[in-house]
Design a protein around this motif. Structure first.
Motif, PDB file in Angstrom:
ATOM      1  N   CYS A  30      76.049  70.616  75.574  1.00  0.00           N
ATOM      2  CA  CYS A  30      74.964  70.008  76.358  1.00  0.00           C
ATOM      3  C   CYS A  30      75.043  68.483  76.335  1.00  0.00           C
ATOM      4  O   CYS A  30      74.782  67.809  77.340  1.00  0.00           O
ATOM      5  N   ARG A  31      75.402  67.942  75.181  1.00  0.00           N
ATOM      6  CA  ARG A  31      75.446  66.488  75.017  1.00  0.00           C
ATOM      7  C   ARG A  31      76.478  65.853  75.939  1.00  0.00           C
ATOM      8  O   ARG A  31      76.302  64.728  76.395  1.00  0.00           O
ATOM      9  N   HIS A  32      77.555  66.566  76.223  1.00  0.00           N
ATOM     10  CA  HIS A  32      78.659  65.988  76.984  1.00  0.00           C
ATOM     11  C   HIS A  32      78.853  66.621  78.357  1.00  0.00           C
ATOM     12  O   HIS A  32      79.721  66.170  79.116  1.00  0.00           O
ATOM     13  N   ALA A  33      78.079  67.631  78.670  1.00  0.00           N
ATOM     14  CA  ALA A  33      78.306  68.359  79.918  1.00  0.00           C
ATOM     15  C   ALA A  33      77.881  67.538  81.129  1.00  0.00           C
ATOM     16  O   ALA A  33      76.792  66.957  81.140  1.00  0.00           O
ATOM     17  N   PRO A  34      78.700  67.513  82.177  1.00  0.00           N
ATOM     18  CA  PRO A  34      78.329  66.799  83.399  1.00  0.00           C
ATOM     19  C   PRO A  34      77.460  67.640  84.335  1.00  0.00           C
ATOM     20  O   PRO A  34      77.024  67.150  85.378  1.00  0.00           O
ATOM     21  N   ILE A  35      77.246  68.906  83.995  1.00  0.00           N
ATOM     22  CA  ILE A  35      76.387  69.780  84.803  1.00  0.00           C
ATOM     23  C   ILE A  35      75.369  70.458  83.895  1.00  0.00           C
ATOM     24  O   ILE A  35      75.409  70.328  82.678  1.00  0.00           O
ATOM     25  N   GLU A  36      74.444  71.200  84.496  1.00  0.00           N
ATOM     26  CA  GLU A  36      73.387  71.869  83.733  1.00  0.00           C
ATOM     27  C   GLU A  36      73.956  73.008  82.892  1.00  0.00           C
ATOM     28  O   GLU A  36      74.930  73.660  83.274  1.00  0.00           O
ATOM     29  N   ILE A  37      73.287  73.249  81.762  1.00  0.00           N
ATOM     30  CA  ILE A  37      73.685  74.330  80.862  1.00  0.00           C
ATOM     31  C   ILE A  37      72.541  75.334  80.738  1.00  0.00           C
ATOM     32  O   ILE A  37      71.395  74.965  80.505  1.00  0.00           O
ATOM     33  N   GLU A  38      72.914  76.577  80.878  1.00  0.00           N
ATOM     34  CA  GLU A  38      71.958  77.683  80.751  1.00  0.00           C
ATOM     35  C   GLU A  38      72.422  78.595  79.626  1.00  0.00           C
ATOM     36  O   GLU A  38      73.627  78.851  79.476  1.00  0.00           O
ATOM     37  N   THR A  39      71.478  79.082  78.822  1.00  0.00           N
ATOM     38  CA  THR A  39      71.826  80.023  77.763  1.00  0.00           C
ATOM     39  C   THR A  39      70.844  81.184  77.757  1.00  0.00           C
ATOM     40  O   THR A  39      69.685  81.049  78.165  1.00  0.00           O
ATOM     41  N   PHE A  40      71.301  82.316  77.255  1.00  0.00           N
ATOM     42  CA  PHE A  40      70.429  83.461  77.070  1.00  0.00           C
ATOM     43  C   PHE A  40      69.563  83.249  75.835  1.00  0.00           C
ATOM     44  O   PHE A  40      70.028  82.733  74.813  1.00  0.00           O
ATOM     45  N   ILE A  41      68.309  83.662  75.940  1.00  0.00           N
ATOM     46  CA  ILE A  41      67.404  83.509  74.799  1.00  0.00           C
ATOM     47  C   ILE A  41      66.811  84.838  74.338  1.00  0.00           C
ATOM     48  O   ILE A  41      66.273  84.923  73.238  1.00  0.00           O
ATOM     49  N   HIS A  42      66.909  85.885  75.171  1.00  0.00           N
ATOM     50  CA  HIS A  42      66.274  87.145  74.782  1.00  0.00           C
ATOM     51  C   HIS A  42      66.893  88.295  75.565  1.00  0.00           C
ATOM     52  O   HIS A  42      67.221  88.149  76.735  1.00  0.00           O
ATOM     53  N   GLY A  43      67.035  89.440  74.889  1.00  0.00           N
ATOM     54  CA  GLY A  43      67.465  90.649  75.575  1.00  0.00           C
ATOM     55  C   GLY A  43      68.736  91.244  75.013  1.00  0.00           C
ATOM     56  O   GLY A  43      69.232  90.851  73.954  1.00  0.00           O
ATOM     57  N   ALA A  44      69.270  92.207  75.735  1.00  0.00           N
ATOM     58  CA  ALA A  44      70.442  92.957  75.284  1.00  0.00           C
ATOM     59  C   ALA A  44      71.670  92.065  75.189  1.00  0.00           C
ATOM     60  O   ALA A  44      71.822  91.098  75.941  1.00  0.00           O
TER      61      ALA A  44
END
Length: 836
Positions: free
Chosen positions: A154-168
């Protein structure tokens, strides 16, 4: 540091959409009837998609549509039409797995943002940087990353970052699983995963003995618990994650409502007060009650080993509410000491010591002999049970009637719960129409006037109270009246029906104003084809004879392949011996191959996490010095780095999931000189790709194909004590297999990075069909030979060498009988059947 995060909700049905919109989602992701990785969810027709987008956009909520399956050449016309449609209805982004689909989307809908699905297996910063260079606006990271890795990216990414937070969770890296595909023909990469990871397996040794017997282990050895990160929301926010994704497009709408609502309140609570963040016990209970296989933080905080696994049960286990203290067989009644409340309408499940599970609906509830509607924790209650249970059996609540009622209120209310505040201005006077102007909290405006010109009132002139009463009737719209400014000159009269019609038109104008921000430039009306987007470049392909490649991981096997006549050897990357290849061995491999006058591709790891990056760079520098004939890469990040370090030809391995000509052309444009096509393609699909682009095409024709690659290791977790933080590396002291219900045995291999590879139980053999690959113009056929000893490598390589050399004149082809060289337990893979 970003302080506003997006809560992204899964939507598999119209009811789930409403649940997400009303429970606090900032964005939703959903699929149409085509090209979505959840084929078995209800999903949305084209008309339903358009209405879903409209409803979400009225509320300022983003809509991302999943176009995250592999797409073959024959489906490209449908894909192009579908992309046009998604663009026209205003979806905010598409979620893509197939790099060929992304290439097509950039060409036909250039203003439509593209998100990289977790199926693209993006697991390092270099992969994110590669995506950014090629027009992606967001990357959904692999679920195998730690919090530190996520924060670094995230600190170095030039685009948005998405992560999973809940579920299978998938036990295999998403996008890298072939198990459902090769076992049952239902491809996870095509949205039809049969979830073989949720089936029972036995870990056995070479003699077929259950090595976990007596070790207190369940049989669902590939079934992970569900991800839950609500306690770690602060760290994820501070890491810089832009979008928090909840898994669950196959889940019921009540699940969506409860999980979204719970995480919404947690996120808002932290952003409002960062020094005093807590999650209530009830919120933890609600998340468990709505669905759980028990919970884990997966790899966020480190490898949990067996503690990450739901090895006793692969499906919802509910919440434990007590134990049986007595069973009355004549009355068929169980007496339970409650640890949690129980009410009529709940469903419970008894985990009996003998016979599995006993389920029942709570239709009667007695407390001290009296019928009651509910009972609190700490009391003993009697409920009817259809089958015998025993004292000491645990009792779990699998359905909580009150929680479900609360969840359903989010989508069964009949009118919006989360409304947008609007201020109204009304102006009227004798001799002119009544005008209504609505202004919402975001500054959008909508106005309308009555057709009726106000007259002088004879009996009942308009009052502010009368006007307000009509304007408050916003019914099923998303708006709610907040303030009213009313200017009435003189004793004017306007029929209420006229006011209501003007209100309706003003609301409609306000809706159009809110939707106007999502409008995009019109597309060109001219249709476009795959051939126009990726022109076949057959002239660039110089036809040569089909060559033989052998993939090995030891010097002994490499030498055996060369002696037996391999044209190419692929050497390096992950070893199935759990031993790293040294620089000297790479040097010897190149020298030995040159001695035999053959060609060599030096391999890099299929997966490269951040901690491996220094090693990868060092390895690539070594390869540049050794000058092999090519370097093989297995992921986008490695491709990105290899292009900057090396000037040697690059090979893209099968882990890129190359399924169409657009993917081939894209990779050629990135400097890839050769590539391995997806093992999920059939001959017809391969024929449609062959000759498209200048890269040499390779197909895997023999060996035990890897079905899964995972950071989880079943051997280390259940024998090696991995959960203690110090694995004893039991994998080095024996060989292991996973045996399924059909008595098939899948070899378990571990590499030098402590990743587990599960190999197919059946050996791929295309010996009788070598000529087909030659006829299709395939440049190279490949033997997977990391399994087996040097004698096996030499024997199989020699068979393919002879078939390539003799062609139709080979005695085996003349006789048409390969039984003398093939055993009974072989497969032809997908070459004839393809995948769903």
């Amino acid at each position: 540091m970003r302080t506003v995060v997006e809560l992204l909700a899964p939507v598999g049905s119209k009811e789930a959409l409403l649940a997400a919109l009303e429970s606090g989602a900032d964005a939703v992701y959903l699929g149409g009837k085509m090209f979505g990785a959840r084929h078995y969810a209800p999903n949305f027709t084209d008309e339903e998609l358009a209405e879903a987008v409209r409803q979400a956009h009225l509320r300022g909520i983003s809509v991302y549509v999943t176009v995250n399956t592999l797409v073959d050449n024959g489906e490209m016309p449908l894909l192009i039409d579908y992309l046009h449609y998604l663009y026209q209805i205003g979806v905010d982004a598409i979620i893509v797995q197939d790099i060929g689909v992304a290439c097509i989307a950039r060409a036909v809908v250039p203003h439509l943002p593209i998100h990289a699905s977790t199926q693209m297996t993006v697991h390092n910063l270099a992969g994110v940087q590669f995506l950014a260079e090629h027009g992606f606006t967001r990357a959904v990271l692999a679920r195998e990353l730690s919090l530190d890795d996520i924060a670094y990216i995230c600190r170095h990414a030039p685009i948005e970052i998405e992560t999973f937070i809940h579920g299978a969770l998938c036990i295999c890296y998403s996008g890298q699983c072939l198990m459902s595909s090769l076992i049952g023909g239902r491809s996870g990469n095509r949205g039809r995963c049969a979830q073989p990871c949720r089936l029972p397996y036995t870990l056995v040794d070479k003699e077929g003995r259950n090595v976990l017997e007596g070790r207190d282990a369940g049989e669902y050895l590939l079934s992970p618990k569900d991800l839950k990160t609500i306690e770690h929301i602060p760290r994820l926010i501070e890491a810089g994650v832009v979008s928090f994704k909840i898994e669950g497009r196959m889940k019921r709408p009540e699940y969506v409502a409860v999980v979204v609502d719970t995480y919404r309140r947690a996120i808002d609570a932290y952003l409002a007060n960062k020094t005093n963040f807590t999650v209530s016990t009830q919120d933890h209970k609600d998340l468990a009650q709505i669905f759980n296989r028990d919970f884990t933080t997966a790899y966020l905080l480190g490898k949990e080993g067996r503690f990450m696994m739901s090895d006793r049960r692969p499906n919802n286990r509910g919440v434990r509410i007590g134990r049986v203290i007595d069973y009355l067989p004549r009355e068929k009644t169980a007496v339970i000491r409650l640890d949690e409340p129980l009410a009529l309408g709940d469903m419970v499940e008894f985990w009996v010591k003998v016979g599995g599970r006993v389920c029942t609906n709570v239709t009667s509830l007695k407390l001290q002999g009296q019928d009651v509607p509910e009972a609190p924790a700490g009391r003993a209650v009697a409920i009817p049970v259809p089958s015998p249970v025993r004292p000491g059996d645990r009792v779990f609540k699998t359905f909580d009637a009150k929680l479900m009622e609360r969840a359903r209120a989010f989508f069964n209310a009949g009118a919006p719960l989360r409304r947008i505040a609007v201020d109204a201005e009304v102006d009227v006077g004798e001799g002119r129409p009544l005008t209504i102007t609505f202004t919402d909290v975001d500054g959008f405006r909508g106005a309308a006037a009555t057709n009726f010109v106000a007259e002088r009132a004879i009996k009942r002139p308009l009052t502010e109270e009368t006007v307000k009463k009509q304007l408050e009737r916003l019914g099923t719209t998303v708006f709610a009246l907040r303030n009213l400014t009313c200017r009435i000159e003189g004793e004017a009269m306007v029929p209420l029906s006229e006011i209501n019609e003007a209100r309706r038109k003003a609301v409609e104008a306000l809706e159009q104003a809110r939707l106007s921000r999502y409008r995009r430039p019109d597309l060109s009306p001219r249709s476009i084809t795959l051939e126009e987007l990726c022109p076949p470049d057959k002239a660039a392909r110089t036809k040569v004879k089909t060559e033989l490649v052998v993939n090995v991981d030891t010097m002994e096997k490499l030498k055996a392949a060369l002696i037996a006549g391999a044209d190419w050897v692929l050497y390096g990357g992950e070893t199935y011996t759990h031993r790293a290849i040294t620089a000297d061995e790479y040097r010897q491999a190149v020298e030995l191959t040159r001695h035999y006058g053959r060609k060599i591709i030096l391999n890099t790891p299929r997966l490269v996490k951040e901690w491996q990056m220094p090693g990868l760079r060092k390895e690539l520098e070594l390869f540049s010095e050794l000058c092999p004939d090519a370097i093989s890469v297995g992921n986008l990040g490695s491709l990105h780095i290899a292009r900057t370090i090396c000037s040697l030809p690059l090979h893209a391995d099968f882990s890129f999931n190359i399924y169409n000509s657009a993917a081939v052309c894209f990779l050629v444009a990135q400097g890839v000189a050769s590539l391995t096509l997806s093992p999920e393609l059939n001959f017809g699909q391969i024929e449609n790709i062959a000759g498209w682009g200048s890269a040499a095409l390779e197909c895997i024709v023999h060996g035990y194909l890897p079905l899964m690659v995972s950071e989880y290791c079943v051997v280390g977790s259940f024998i090696g004590g991995l959960h203690t933080g110090n694995c004893n590396q039991a994998c080095r002291r024996g060989e292991y297999w996973l045996r399924d219900r059909m008595n098939e045995k899948f070899a378990v291999a571990t590499d030098q990075f402590c990743r587990m590879h599960i190999l197919n139980a059946k050996e791929l053999s295309m010996l009788p069909h070598v000529m087909k690959f030659i006829q299709l113009g395939i440049d190279r056929i490949r033997i997977e030979a990391k399994t087996g000893d040097p004698a096996y490598v030499q024997r199989v390589t020699q068979l393919y060498r002879q078939l390539l050399d003799y062609g139709e004149a080979h005695p085996l082809l003349i006789k048409g009988d390969f039984s003398v060289v093939e055993h009974a337990d072989i497969t032809r893979g997908h070459y004839f059947r393809g995948v769903l």
